[in-house]
Design a protein around this motif. Structure first.
Motif, short mmCIF file in Angstrom:
data_model
loop_
_atom_site.label_atom_id
_atom_site.label_comp_id
_atom_site.label_asym_id
_atom_site.label_seq_id
_atom_site.Cartn_x
_atom_site.Cartn_y
_atom_site.Cartn_z
N ASP A 70 0.79 -1.20 0.03
CA ASP A 70 0.07 0.09 -0.05
C ASP A 70 1.00 1.28 -0.10
O ASP A 70 2.07 1.22 0.29
N ILE A 71 0.20 2.29 -0.14
CA ILE A 71 0.82 3.52 -0.24
C ILE A 71 1.53 3.74 1.16
O ILE A 71 0.89 3.45 2.36
N GLY A 72 2.66 4.13 1.13
CA GLY A 72 3.61 4.57 2.42
C GLY A 72 4.91 4.84 2.14
O GLY A 72 5.52 5.35 1.14
N LEU A 73 5.71 5.09 3.31
CA LEU A 73 6.99 5.64 3.41
C LEU A 73 7.78 4.48 3.90
O LEU A 73 7.64 3.59 4.76
N PHE A 74 8.88 3.90 3.00
CA PHE A 74 9.48 2.69 3.16
C PHE A 74 11.06 2.90 3.12
O PHE A 74 11.33 3.79 2.69
N THR A 75 11.76 2.24 4.02
CA THR A 75 13.04 2.33 4.18
C THR A 75 13.80 0.98 3.89
O THR A 75 13.48 -0.16 4.14
N ALA A 76 14.65 0.79 2.67
CA ALA A 76 15.60 -0.31 2.55
C ALA A 76 16.85 -0.04 3.06
O ALA A 76 17.45 1.10 2.80
N GLU A 77 17.43 -1.11 3.53
CA GLU A 77 18.73 -0.75 4.18
C GLU A 77 19.70 -2.17 3.73
O GLU A 77 19.17 -3.46 3.70
N PHE A 78 20.79 -1.86 3.49
CA PHE A 78 21.91 -2.76 3.49
C PHE A 78 22.97 -2.82 4.38
O PHE A 78 23.56 -1.90 4.58
N GLY A 79 23.26 -3.91 5.31
CA GLY A 79 23.94 -3.93 6.13
C GLY A 79 24.23 -5.34 6.84
O GLY A 79 23.94 -6.35 6.37
N THR A 80 24.75 -5.12 8.18
CA THR A 80 24.99 -6.60 8.76
C THR A 80 23.96 -6.59 9.95
O THR A 80 22.90 -5.66 10.28
N LEU A 81 23.68 -7.85 10.29
CA LEU A 81 22.97 -8.10 11.53
C LEU A 81 23.81 -8.47 12.64
O LEU A 81 25.06 -8.93 12.74
N ASP A 82 23.30 -8.27 13.90
CA ASP A 82 24.04 -8.67 15.15
C ASP A 82 23.86 -10.15 15.64
O ASP A 82 23.30 -10.54 14.76
N GLU B 248 21.90 -11.38 17.56
CA GLU B 248 20.31 -11.61 17.69
C GLU B 248 19.61 -11.57 16.46
O GLU B 248 18.44 -11.39 16.47
N SER B 249 20.27 -11.37 15.29
CA SER B 249 19.78 -10.99 13.97
C SER B 249 19.14 -9.81 13.90
O SER B 249 18.03 -9.62 13.14
N GLN B 250 19.51 -8.87 14.61
CA GLN B 250 18.86 -7.40 14.48
C GLN B 250 19.93 -6.56 13.65
O GLN B 250 20.97 -7.03 13.56
N PRO B 251 19.20 -5.48 13.04
CA PRO B 251 20.14 -4.70 12.22
C PRO B 251 21.07 -4.17 13.17
O PRO B 251 21.03 -3.93 14.36
N ASP B 252 22.29 -4.07 12.67
CA ASP B 252 23.65 -3.66 13.26
C ASP B 252 24.12 -2.43 12.60
O ASP B 252 23.95 -1.25 12.86
N LYS B 253 24.97 -2.85 11.61
CA LYS B 253 25.59 -1.38 10.87
C LYS B 253 25.00 -1.26 9.50
O LYS B 253 24.95 -2.49 8.75
N ALA B 254 24.66 -0.23 8.99
CA ALA B 254 23.96 -0.04 7.74
C ALA B 254 25.19 0.59 6.69
O ALA B 254 25.88 1.46 7.19
N PHE B 255 25.37 -0.02 5.53
CA PHE B 255 26.27 0.47 4.54
C PHE B 255 25.33 1.40 3.59
O PHE B 255 25.90 2.17 3.13
#
Length: 91
Positions: free
Chosen positions: A31-43, A45-52
């Motif tokens: 649907d309509i919205g504001l989206f963020t795409a990130e490329f990076g690493t996971l910590d 616990e598989s959570q976002p860590d460092k974004a490249f």
């Protein structure tokens, strides 16, 4: 989605982030919205860590209306859309 950084390289993956995100929004029929795409690493616990690379997209439900905007412009747009009652989504 996991990608092989050694095979493609960080620079190559960052260049294709926008195209990948738009293809995914179309595929999922978002649907309509504001989206963020990130490329990076996971910590650990598989959570976002460092974004490249980070790419933000204002999605009409069918196509990108504007994307790659600076954070201040996106915050203003999000505020205006929230007041208008449009649902904002983040990935």
């Amino acid at each position: 989605m996991e990608v092989d950084v050694l095979r493609f390289g960080r620079g190559e993956l960052a260049l294709h982030l926008r195209l990948w995100a738009i293809a995914l929004l179309r595929e999922k029929r978002c649907d309509i919205g504001l989206f963020t795409a990130e490329f990076g690493t996971l910590d650990d616990e598989s959570q976002p860590d460092k974004a490249f690379a980070v790419h933000q997209i204002v999605w009409s439900g069918e196509e990108a209306q504007c994307d790659g905007m600076d954070p201040a412009a996106l915050n203003l747009l999000a505020t205006l859309w929230s007041c208008a009652g449009v649902r904002l989504s983040r990935t």
